[in-house]
Design a protein around this motif. Structure first.
Motif, short mmCIF file in Angstrom:
data_model
loop_
_atom_site.label_atom_id
_atom_site.label_comp_id
_atom_site.label_asym_id
_atom_site.label_seq_id
_atom_site.Cartn_x
_atom_site.Cartn_y
_atom_site.Cartn_z
N GLY A 75 0.83 -1.20 0.00
CA GLY A 75 0.00 0.00 0.00
C GLY A 75 0.87 1.25 0.00
O GLY A 75 0.47 2.30 -0.52
N GLY A 115 3.15 12.56 -9.09
CA GLY A 115 2.46 11.48 -8.38
C GLY A 115 1.06 11.92 -8.02
O GLY A 115 0.60 13.00 -8.43
N THR A 116 0.37 11.12 -7.25
CA THR A 116 -1.02 11.42 -6.88
C THR A 116 -1.13 12.77 -6.19
O THR A 116 -2.00 13.58 -6.51
CB THR A 116 -1.57 10.33 -5.93
OG1 THR A 116 -1.29 9.05 -6.49
CG2 THR A 116 -3.05 10.47 -5.73
N THR A 117 -0.24 13.00 -5.23
CA THR A 117 -0.29 14.26 -4.46
C THR A 117 -0.18 15.45 -5.41
O THR A 117 -0.94 16.42 -5.31
CB THR A 117 0.88 14.30 -3.45
OG1 THR A 117 0.78 13.13 -2.62
CG2 THR A 117 0.85 15.53 -2.59
N HIS A 136 -6.98 9.99 2.15
CA HIS A 136 -5.56 10.20 2.46
C HIS A 136 -5.35 11.71 2.63
O HIS A 136 -6.06 12.50 2.00
CB HIS A 136 -4.77 9.68 1.25
CG HIS A 136 -3.29 9.67 1.40
ND1 HIS A 136 -2.51 10.79 1.22
CD2 HIS A 136 -2.44 8.66 1.71
CE1 HIS A 136 -1.24 10.46 1.39
NE2 HIS A 136 -1.16 9.18 1.69
N SER A 142 -3.44 13.64 1.35
CA SER A 142 -3.23 14.37 0.08
C SER A 142 -4.53 14.63 -0.65
O SER A 142 -4.55 15.40 -1.61
CB SER A 142 -2.23 13.63 -0.81
OG SER A 142 -2.79 12.43 -1.25
N THR A 200 -11.56 8.80 -2.88
CA THR A 200 -10.64 7.72 -3.22
C THR A 200 -11.40 6.52 -3.78
O THR A 200 -12.48 6.18 -3.29
CB THR A 200 -9.78 7.33 -2.00
OG1 THR A 200 -8.69 6.53 -2.47
CG2 THR A 200 -10.55 6.55 -0.95
N ASN A 217 -6.53 3.43 1.26
CA ASN A 217 -5.23 2.86 1.61
C ASN A 217 -5.20 2.36 3.05
O ASN A 217 -4.46 1.45 3.38
CB ASN A 217 -4.10 3.89 1.40
CG ASN A 217 -4.21 5.07 2.34
OD1 ASN A 217 -5.29 5.63 2.50
ND2 ASN A 217 -3.12 5.44 2.98
N ASP A 252 -9.34 9.61 -6.71
CA ASP A 252 -7.98 9.35 -6.23
C ASP A 252 -7.72 7.87 -6.48
O ASP A 252 -8.24 7.01 -5.77
CB ASP A 252 -7.88 9.71 -4.74
CG ASP A 252 -6.53 9.32 -4.14
OD1 ASP A 252 -5.77 8.59 -4.81
OD2 ASP A 252 -6.24 9.73 -3.01
N GLN A 257 -4.47 3.81 -5.10
CA GLN A 257 -4.43 2.39 -4.72
C GLN A 257 -5.10 1.48 -5.75
O GLN A 257 -5.17 0.27 -5.56
CB GLN A 257 -5.12 2.19 -3.35
CG GLN A 257 -4.45 2.91 -2.19
CD GLN A 257 -3.11 2.29 -1.81
OE1 GLN A 257 -2.83 1.13 -2.11
NE2 GLN A 257 -2.26 3.07 -1.16
N SER A 277 -0.20 7.40 -8.81
CA SER A 277 1.27 7.47 -8.67
C SER A 277 1.91 6.28 -9.37
O SER A 277 1.41 5.16 -9.27
CB SER A 277 1.67 7.37 -7.19
OG SER A 277 1.05 8.38 -6.44
N HIS A 319 4.74 4.81 -8.56
CA HIS A 319 5.43 3.85 -7.67
C HIS A 319 4.51 2.80 -7.06
O HIS A 319 4.98 1.78 -6.58
CB HIS A 319 6.19 4.61 -6.57
CG HIS A 319 5.33 5.29 -5.55
ND1 HIS A 319 5.06 4.72 -4.34
CD2 HIS A 319 4.69 6.49 -5.56
CE1 HIS A 319 4.29 5.55 -3.65
NE2 HIS A 319 4.05 6.63 -4.36
N LYS A 320 3.19 3.04 -7.10
CA LYS A 320 2.28 2.03 -6.54
C LYS A 320 1.80 1.04 -7.60
O LYS A 320 1.10 0.10 -7.30
CB LYS A 320 1.07 2.72 -5.90
CG LYS A 320 1.50 3.63 -4.74
CD LYS A 320 0.40 3.89 -3.79
CE LYS A 320 0.63 5.17 -3.03
NZ LYS A 320 0.94 4.94 -1.62
N1 PMP Z 1 -4.11 8.75 -2.01
C1 PMP Z 1 -4.07 7.50 -1.55
C2 PMP Z 1 -5.33 6.72 -1.38
C3 PMP Z 1 -2.82 6.92 -1.25
O1 PMP Z 1 -2.77 5.67 -0.80
C4 PMP Z 1 -1.63 7.68 -1.43
C5 PMP Z 1 -0.28 7.11 -1.09
N2 PMP Z 1 -0.23 6.41 0.11
C6 PMP Z 1 -1.75 8.99 -1.93
C7 PMP Z 1 -3.00 9.48 -2.20
C8 PMP Z 1 -0.57 9.85 -2.15
O2 PMP Z 1 0.28 9.29 -3.11
P1 PMP Z 1 1.77 9.85 -3.32
O3 PMP Z 1 2.38 9.92 -1.95
O4 PMP Z 1 2.41 8.81 -4.18
O5 PMP Z 1 1.64 11.16 -3.97
#
Ligand code: PMP
Length: 406
Positions: A31, A94-96, A123, A125, A171, A175, A200, A203, A223, A225-226
């Motif tokens: 996750g 990335g997502t953020t 999350h 973010s 989301t 997560n 979002d 995940q 993102s 990396h996930k």
């Molecule tokens: N939203 C969710 C649901 C996440 O799980 C995450 C990462 N844990 C993020 C946003 C943020 O992703 P990132 O840190 O890769 O920008």
């Protein structure tokens, strides 16, 4: 490929064959970030060894070559998520970064008294950028409540929607709890009042496939990396008319058509939202990650992960000291739990010494922890390369840790 063979898949991920503290690594923190297959590692290596040049600006061979690779990666991602056009796939950090882009740029269209809706299981973010926007614009932030099972209250959501709702940002998969939210239905409801919807998807694609046209979302953020790609790169998908109506997010090179000191005109999509030299190798290797993912039969992947989740849940339920958080009907292979009377950090640290990597803490979702009145949880999040044997090692490890701590 039809079906799913976990032992074959594990061969693709070199890190799964390494040791920590002289024990086999049991990686159950997917996750937070997923591991990388050799093809992705090779793509990064090859780029820097043989292909490195800046993109979109050079006449020379390497620059044109790297531009081609980067744009081909964008096309791969477009096909994977079924976006209408590749220029609707914006590369971000990335997502953020994707969510902040929308909060700042779409946010310019938000006025005092407008309403933004998020949910109780977001999350940080997908909370903080909206709070910042509401502060800047005098807009109102509303939060869809959830049940103790970790499911959103959809009646409350329906009642929150009105003509003042500008954007809903929720989301797809939590997560912290693993809940899969019914975003497709929620999007249709938002559209019925004229609101836009951001999913979002941080995940999502580790566990399931996504079709942005089928969802009919206005934005989809994730993102790299996930999804077995590199860190520092991600995507924002947006509907063409919505992106075109938005002002640029950042100014700089690449995002302009012409610049004079009197007036600057902006470039077309996607460049309008991609100021400066991007994470070139990241984008290319993310394309490779999606090429890799597209070799899988995802129905078989989902069935395998479900089997893993059901097995791990059943085994954990046999341990009387374990308390579960998040038991939604529709969830992915993420299990949040606590050992009664023990701080999650102590349990996580002892598991770590046994080579088992789990996450402990609030998982960047403090409101979820506040909802349950707990400081955090222990989270085991499984990817398709995890095995039942690894679940058994987790269970044995947990029993040992419980004995040690009691
Ligand atoms: N939203 C969710 C649901 C996440 O799980 C995450 C990462 N844990 C993020 C946003 C943020 O992703 P990132 O840190 O890769 O920008």
């Amino acid at each position: 490929q039809k079906g799913f063979n976990v032992e074959e898949v594990r061969k693709d991920f070199p890190i799964l064959h390494t040791k920590v503290y002289d024990r086999n690594l049991i990686y159950l923190d997917n996750g937070a970030t997923a591991q990388k297959p050799q093809v992705v590692i090779d793509a990064i290596d090859t780029f820097y060894a043989k292909e490195n040049a800046n993109i979109h600006r050079g006449v020379h061979f390497l620059s044109q070559h790297s531009t081609g690779l980067y744009e081909e990666a964008r096309n791969t991602i477009q096909r994977y998520i079924n976006a209408e056009n590749s220029y609707q796939v914006l590369f971000t950090k990335g997502t953020t970064d994707s969510i902040n882009l929308v909060a700042f740029s779409f946010g310019e269209l938000v006025k005092e008294g407008d309403e933004i809706i998020i949910s109780a299981m977001e999350h940080h973010s997908n909370i903080v950028p909206w709070q910042m926007l509401c502060e800047r614009k005098g807009a109102v932030l509303k939060v869809i409540p959830m049940s103790t099972k970790g499911e959103l209250d959809l009646d409350a959501y329906q009642n929150m929607l009105n003509e003042k709702t500008k954007l809903v940002s929720v989301t797809h998969i939590s997560n912290a709890l693993g809940t899969v939210n019914p975003v497709k239905e929620m999007i249709a409801q938002a559209h019925a009042v004229g609101a836009k919807f951001l999913v979002d998807g941080a995940q999502s694609m580790q566990h399931t496939t996504v079709d942005v046209q089928d969802l009919d979302c206005d934005f989809f953020a994730f993102s790299g990396h996930k999804v077995f790609g590199p860190t520092g790169v991600g995507v924002l998908y947006g509907k063409e008319d919505v992106l075109n109506a938005m002002p640029p997010y950042q100014g700089g090179g690449d995002m302009i058509k012409t610049v004079t000191f009197e007036k600057t005109t902006y470039n077309e999509l996607p460049h309008k939202f991609e100021a400066g030299t991007p994470n070139i190798v990241g984008g290319i290797a993310l394309g490779t990650a999606f090429e890799y993912l597209s070799t899988f039969d995802f129905e078989a992947v989902e069935a395998y992960e479900k089997e893993l989740l059901d097995y791990a849940t059943a085994e954990l339920k046999k341990i009387p000291e374990i308390e579960f958080y998040g038991e939604a009907e529709n969830k992915v292979s993420v299990i949040s739990f606590l050992v009664k009377g023990q701080h999650p950090y102590d349990v996580g640290s002892l598991l770590d010494k046994l080579g088992i990597a789990v996450r402990t803490g609030h998982h960047c979702a403090q409101p979820v922890m506040d909802f349950y009145s707990i400081p955090g949880t222990i989270r085991a999040s499984f990817a398709f390369y995890n095995t039942k044997e690894e679940v058994d090692i987790l269970i044995t490890g947990l029993k040992r840790v419980i004995t040690m701590l009691s």
